[in-house]
Design an enzyme around this catalytic site. Structure first.
Site, PDB file in Angstrom:
ATOM      1  N   THR A  11      -8.878   6.164  -1.910  1.00  0.00           N
ATOM      2  CA  THR A  11     -10.180   5.513  -2.102  1.00  0.00           C
ATOM      3  C   THR A  11     -11.319   6.514  -1.932  1.00  0.00           C
ATOM      4  O   THR A  11     -12.402   6.316  -2.461  1.00  0.00           O
ATOM      5  CB  THR A  11     -10.373   4.343  -1.122  1.00  0.00           C
ATOM      6  OG1 THR A  11      -9.890   4.732   0.164  1.00  0.00           O
ATOM      7  CG2 THR A  11      -9.638   3.103  -1.596  1.00  0.00           C
ATOM      8  N   LYS A  31       0.145  14.356   1.184  1.00  0.00           N
ATOM      9  CA  LYS A  31      -1.235  14.573   0.707  1.00  0.00           C
ATOM     10  C   LYS A  31      -1.520  16.057   0.463  1.00  0.00           C
ATOM     11  O   LYS A  31      -2.515  16.429  -0.134  1.00  0.00           O
ATOM     12  CB  LYS A  31      -2.240  14.000   1.698  1.00  0.00           C
ATOM     13  CG  LYS A  31      -2.150  12.473   1.843  1.00  0.00           C
ATOM     14  CD  LYS A  31      -3.167  11.948   2.852  1.00  0.00           C
ATOM     15  CE  LYS A  31      -2.966  10.490   3.204  1.00  0.00           C
ATOM     16  NZ  LYS A  31      -3.618   9.549   2.268  1.00  0.00           N
ATOM     17  N   HIS A  61       0.807  -1.236   0.000  1.00  0.00           N
ATOM     18  CA  HIS A  61       0.000   0.000   0.000  1.00  0.00           C
ATOM     19  C   HIS A  61       0.830   1.271   0.000  1.00  0.00           C
ATOM     20  O   HIS A  61       0.272   2.362   0.151  1.00  0.00           O
ATOM     21  CB  HIS A  61      -0.911   0.052   1.231  1.00  0.00           C
ATOM     22  CG  HIS A  61      -1.930  -1.025   1.283  1.00  0.00           C
ATOM     23  ND1 HIS A  61      -3.221  -0.860   0.804  1.00  0.00           N
ATOM     24  CD2 HIS A  61      -1.867  -2.289   1.751  1.00  0.00           C
ATOM     25  CE1 HIS A  61      -3.897  -1.979   1.001  1.00  0.00           C
ATOM     26  NE2 HIS A  61      -3.102  -2.867   1.574  1.00  0.00           N
ATOM     27  N   LYS A  82      -8.997  13.395   4.622  1.00  0.00           N
ATOM     28  CA  LYS A  82      -8.104  12.236   4.611  1.00  0.00           C
ATOM     29  C   LYS A  82      -7.126  12.434   5.750  1.00  0.00           C
ATOM     30  O   LYS A  82      -7.095  13.507   6.350  1.00  0.00           O
ATOM     31  CB  LYS A  82      -7.397  12.104   3.261  1.00  0.00           C
ATOM     32  CG  LYS A  82      -6.811  13.413   2.714  1.00  0.00           C
ATOM     33  CD  LYS A  82      -6.234  13.243   1.318  1.00  0.00           C
ATOM     34  CE  LYS A  82      -7.208  13.368   0.169  1.00  0.00           C
ATOM     35  NZ  LYS A  82      -7.319  12.227  -0.682  1.00  0.00           N
ATOM     36  N   ARG A  83      -6.316  11.428   6.068  1.00  0.00           N
ATOM     37  CA  ARG A  83      -5.298  11.622   7.089  1.00  0.00           C
ATOM     38  C   ARG A  83      -4.428  12.820   6.707  1.00  0.00           C
ATOM     39  O   ARG A  83      -4.198  13.067   5.516  1.00  0.00           O
ATOM     40  CB  ARG A  83      -4.427  10.356   7.222  1.00  0.00           C
ATOM     41  CG  ARG A  83      -5.132   9.169   7.841  1.00  0.00           C
ATOM     42  CD  ARG A  83      -5.612   9.467   9.235  1.00  0.00           C
ATOM     43  NE  ARG A  83      -4.519   9.696  10.153  1.00  0.00           N
ATOM     44  CZ  ARG A  83      -4.205   8.924  11.192  1.00  0.00           C
ATOM     45  NH1 ARG A  83      -4.944   7.867  11.466  1.00  0.00           N
ATOM     46  NH2 ARG A  83      -3.203   9.230  11.992  1.00  0.00           N
ATOM     47  N   LYS A 140     -15.177   7.521  -3.791  1.00  0.00           N
ATOM     48  CA  LYS A 140     -16.439   7.791  -3.080  1.00  0.00           C
ATOM     49  C   LYS A 140     -17.019   9.128  -3.514  1.00  0.00           C
ATOM     50  O   LYS A 140     -18.228   9.246  -3.741  1.00  0.00           O
ATOM     51  CB  LYS A 140     -16.196   7.782  -1.564  1.00  0.00           C
ATOM     52  CG  LYS A 140     -15.746   6.416  -1.057  1.00  0.00           C
ATOM     53  CD  LYS A 140     -15.176   6.457   0.353  1.00  0.00           C
ATOM     54  CE  LYS A 140     -14.435   5.150   0.647  1.00  0.00           C
ATOM     55  NZ  LYS A 140     -13.576   5.223   1.836  1.00  0.00           N
TER      56      LYS A 140
HETATM   57  C1  F58 Z   1      -3.323   3.708   2.257  1.00  0.00           C
HETATM   58  N1  F58 Z   1      -2.408   3.380   3.289  1.00  0.00           N
HETATM   59  C2  F58 Z   1      -2.667   4.432   1.100  1.00  0.00           C
HETATM   60  N2  F58 Z   1      -1.840   3.141   5.511  1.00  0.00           N
HETATM   61  O1  F58 Z   1      -1.995   5.589   1.577  1.00  0.00           O
HETATM   62  C3  F58 Z   1      -3.737   4.833   0.103  1.00  0.00           C
HETATM   63  O2  F58 Z   1      -3.177   5.449  -1.022  1.00  0.00           O
HETATM   64  C4  F58 Z   1      -4.518   3.607  -0.327  1.00  0.00           C
HETATM   65  O3  F58 Z   1      -5.629   3.971  -1.080  1.00  0.00           O
HETATM   66  C5  F58 Z   1      -5.007   2.819   0.884  1.00  0.00           C
HETATM   67  O4  F58 Z   1      -3.934   2.522   1.764  1.00  0.00           O
HETATM   68  C6  F58 Z   1      -5.661   1.523   0.501  1.00  0.00           C
HETATM   69  O5  F58 Z   1      -4.853   0.824  -0.371  1.00  0.00           O
HETATM   70  C7  F58 Z   1      -2.777   3.482   4.580  1.00  0.00           C
HETATM   71  O6  F58 Z   1      -3.907   3.813   4.898  1.00  0.00           O
HETATM   72  C8  F58 Z   1      -1.989   3.227   6.846  1.00  0.00           C
HETATM   73  O7  F58 Z   1      -2.992   3.669   7.386  1.00  0.00           O
HETATM   74  C9  F58 Z   1      -0.822   2.760   7.695  1.00  0.00           C
HETATM   75  C10 F58 Z   1      -1.310   1.850   8.791  1.00  0.00           C
HETATM   76  C11 F58 Z   1      -0.180   1.441   9.710  1.00  0.00           C
HETATM   77  C12 F58 Z   1       0.531   2.618  10.238  1.00  0.00           C
HETATM   78  C13 F58 Z   1       1.015   3.519   9.157  1.00  0.00           C
HETATM   79  C14 F58 Z   1      -0.119   3.945   8.240  1.00  0.00           C
END
Ligand code: F58
Length: 799
Positions: free
Chosen positions: A682, A577, A378, A571-572, A686
């Protein structure tokens, strides 16, 4: 208050008139009301006199659960009999959100429930709002896992989700004068009506200890501490189908034998319950801070706990379904998908279970493991690729480290014997990084070496994986790397969160089949110019915007104009971003509005810019961005000269339920990451699904969305991924000339226009050409002019 009390009495009076009768499969409103009344009376959780929205929620949820359990048990028995190949989605995160509306919608009993609750003096929407979000995830990766479960259930697939039952999920975000404050969110404070504890599904999970070598050379992991993993299942209903699959969340428990009664009676309370309290720590929080050694160890324990319990469960199911099975059949019955590297330990754990517990040899165990496991990547951000200290791993998981060493040794030998041309690549391709300063295990390498398939989450991201991060493996295994562009469930993200728009779509398509087959939406194209459809569409959008404006007023006290353009970025919060690009654009807009005459202002397009998202508690620059957005809002929204043309709102505590309100009310959404850095995204999907246009870069799934929706519906700007390394190099060489508008926006902040907070450390990240946290790594300055120009095109189009 007096009203609420009077209403409460009114509802209790209505409840008293409905006969309480268990009717788990009720379809008719009156029978459903009786079943709800039954739960109020016979599954009590509150004093018998109360029937306020909270009590109504729990009783309603329990009555819905009755229906779910019926389908759920049937699904269970069916797959047990048919014995299909099962998919297991292993994920440290599931960002589920609320369940009630989704469950009622999937069961297709919305109207009956709305009527039943009316009979009881309540309104379904209000009751649904009582539910706390299950936020067992950080962001996109966790929400993707939850969307997959919904889709797999709807597609009638025999799938399971495996995760952890965190006591405290993602923190609640409070905005104070200081900026973001994190508060623990107890989603289980009362209880979750959806989970069912399976007291018969319990597995031991070991930590620490040592490896014992048997006389015949086989090995066994012994000693250390053993914690019990207990299964809590949540039903995941498919949409308008019987199939109801499980999300199995493990909780950690110590057993009675681990409680030292002798010590306790001797007054040594803490040491008597030591193992109990250590077990409790395992599932206490989602993502324990990993800046300390203790934090890192706990996170590793969590990961192993998930992997070990889930694999023991799968193996038991495999053995129980048919006796006398051949192990070689395992990969044709079990598919394990790793959601990022977080559950990587499933690989050595499966090897260990097969060899040390089931008595298989290395070759057979390796063949089974590699045919069973697949890995989804990811991210390409180097700091996000997991690397565990070898020392910590040897301590916590000695047997697994032996296995990982052996996998690595065999991998290196295989490369040497078959591909001597790759000799120079071995140091970066192998699993163990034995740098004496900090020896680590590279989890992504372990995944790529061991998995039969590796996928990226959007075409561009997968191409980057193949060309850069995993390029050397592609030359070894040309077909291992694949693309699987992310998706979202159209049930939660359109059908249920936006019923007004859904009704219009169904009316014009003359079918509601689009809910399970989104390709049918192209059928709307032929009506695009139809003024009747346009009017209906516009009125649905306006209704959602008003609903959203009402929410914003309730949570922030800011009034926003539903006739202004609703522009949203949620988003985060992360530098890549580029919420900073958004707010700098807003600042520039504000400055220009201030410089205009009242007549000139009247010609502009009024906008409401909404930004929401959580910053990691220890991510300083992300927190500064949150503070800046709030400070800008404070000034802009109270400036009578411009506040009918511009509002800037920070939406606090962004989560799944807030997204369900924001997205239907959006007209423009921002997906503006530095090209090449957002794996997919994602929420872009939406927003698009809800008739919202995108301003964005060519990054992640934006690329594919733009192809689908057409260039005219996508306000494109910015550098493309290929240019990024060159642009960074040019900057390093001192060749970058910033646009005066960019300088003007930053200078405006520095002038103190948004208060006295010291923004210099944040702004300094955009200055200079090199150095850690400097040199504008995310190319905000480079993309700023083209961003402003794209925003001008948005303003024109909105007119
Ligand atoms: C996200 N990753 C990607 N990671 O940033 C995003 O582009 C993608 O659409 C999504 O995954 C699904 O494939 C993401 O959300 C985290 O939240 C990690 C979790 C563990 C700690 C660090 C962040």
């Amino acid at each position: 208050m007096a009203d609420a009390k009077a209403n409460g009495k009114n509802e209790a009076a209505k409840l008293a008139k409905i006969p309480a009768a268990a009717n788990p499969l009720a379809n008719e409103p009156s029978a459903i009301a009786s079943n709800i009344s039954y739960h109020v009376q016979y599954s009590p959780h509150f004093s018998p006199t109360k029937f306020e929205p909270e009590q109504a929620f729990f009783a309603t949820a329990e009555s819905v659960r009755d229906r779910l359990i019926q389908q759920w048990n049937e699904t269970y028995h069916h797959f047990n009999k048919v014995d299909p190949k099962q998919t297991y989605y292993l994920s440290m995160e599931f960002l589920q959100g609320r369940t009630l509306t989704n469950a009622i919608g999937s069961l297709d009993i919305q109207n009956a429930y709305a009527d039943a609750l009316n009979n009881l003096g309540h309104v379904l929407e209000e009751i649904a709002e009582q539910e706390k979000d299950a936020a067992l995830g950080n962001g996109g990766l966790g929400r993707l896992a939850s969307c997959f479960l919904d889709s797999m259930a709807t597609l009638n697939l025999p799938a399971w989700g495996y995760g952890l039952r965190y006591r405290y999920g993602l923190f609640k975000q409070k905005i104070t004068k200081q900026g973001q404050e994190e508060v623990a969110e107890d989603w289980l404070e009362k209880f979750s009506p959806w989970e069912v504890v399976r007291h018969d599904v319990v597995f031991p999970v070991r930590f620490f200890g040592s490896v014992m070598v048997n006389p015949n050379g086989t090995r066994k992991w012994v000693g250390g501490e053993v914690v019990q993993a207990v299964a809590y299942d949540i039903p995941i209903p498919g949409y308008k189908t019987k199939n109801t699959i499980s999300l199995r969340l493990w909780d950690a428990k110590a057993s009675a034998e681990d409680f030292n009664l002798f010590q306790f009676n001797d007054g040594q309370y803490e040491s008597a319950a030591q193992l109990h309290s250590r077990a409790q720590q395992i599932c206490a929080v989602l993502y324990p801070g990993d800046s300390t050694e203790e934090g890192k160890l706990l996170r590793l324990k969590q990961q192993f706990f998930l992997c070990s319990a889930s694999l023991q469960d799968m193996i038991l199911r495999f053995k129980e379904r048919k006796s006398g099975r051949q192990w070689s059949e395992f990969p044709s019955k079990v598919a394990v998908q790793l959601n990022d590297t977080h559950p990587t330990l499933a690989i050595p754990e499966l090897m260990r279970l097969l060899m040390d517990e089931e008595g298989l040899g290395w070759d057979e165990a390796w063949d089974i493991t590699t045919r069973t496991v697949a890995y989804t990547n990811h991210t390409v951000l180097p700091e996000a690729l997991e690397k565990w200290s070898q020392a910590v791993m040897w301590k916590l998981l000695p047997r697994h480290m032996e296995i990982i060493e052996e996998i690595d040794k065999r991998f290196i030998a295989m490369v040497r014997s078959t591909r001597s041309d790759l000799e120079s690549k071995i140091p970066s391709m192998c699993i163990l990084d034995n740098n004496p300063k900090k020896p680590v295990v590279r989890m992504a390498n372990l995944c790529v070496v061991s998995a039969h398939t590796v996928n990226g989450v959007a075409q561009l991201h997968s191409d980057i994986l193949k060309a850069d991060l995993f390029a050397d493996y592609v030359s070894l295994w040309p077909n291992k790397l694949q693309n699987k562009t992310n998706g979202i469930t159209p049930r939660r993200w359109l059908r249920f969160c936006n019923p007004e728009l859904s009704k219009i779509i169904t009316k014009w398509l003359k079918t509601d089949q689009w809910v399970t087959n989104l390709d049918l939406l192209v059928g709307l194209r032929q009506f695009a110019d139809n003024t009747e459809l346009q009017a209906e569409w516009e009125s649905a959008k306006m209704a959602s915007k008003k609903h959203l404006a009402d929410y914003i007023w309730r949570v922030t006290g800011v009034t926003i104009d539903p006739n202004s353009l609703f522009d949203i970025q949620v988003k985060r919060i992360h530098e890549y971003k580029r919420q900073l690009l958004n707010i700098l654009g807003a600042i520039y807009r504000y400055k220009k509005l201030k410089e205009m005459s009242p007549q000139e202002r009247k010609k502009t397009t009024p906008r409401t810019i909404m930004i929401g998202g959580k910053a990691f508690a220890t991510y300083t620059n992300a927190k500064r961005i949150v503070k800046l957005v709030n400070d800008v809002g404070e000034v802009v929204n109270t400036d009578p000269e411009v506040n009918s043309y511009l509002k800037v709102v920070f939406v606090p505590n962004y989560n799944v339920s807030v997204a369900e309100l924001l997205i239907p009310g959006s007209e423009l959404s921002q997906h503006i990451s530095t090209a090449g850095m957002e794996a997919s995204g994602t929420s872009n999907m939406k927003f698009s699904l809800n008739g919202c246009l995108i301003i964005g870069t060519l990054d992640g799934a934006n690329v594919e969305i733009r192809q689908e929706i057409g260039e005219e519906n996508f306000f494109l700007f910015g550098a493309v991924a290929e240019q990024v390394p060159k642009l960074r190099k040019e900057r390093e060489d001192g060749l970058f000339k910033p646009d005066p508008r960019f300088e003007e926006a930053k200078q405006f902040i520095r002038s103190g226009a948004f208060g006295s907070y010291d923004y210099n450390p944040l702004l300094d990240s955009l200055e200079g050409n090199t150095g850690y946290g400097r040199g504008d790594y995310f190319l905000v300055g480079y993309d700023f002019p083209s961003y402003l120009e794209a925003q001008d095109r948005v303003d024109q189009a909105y007119k």
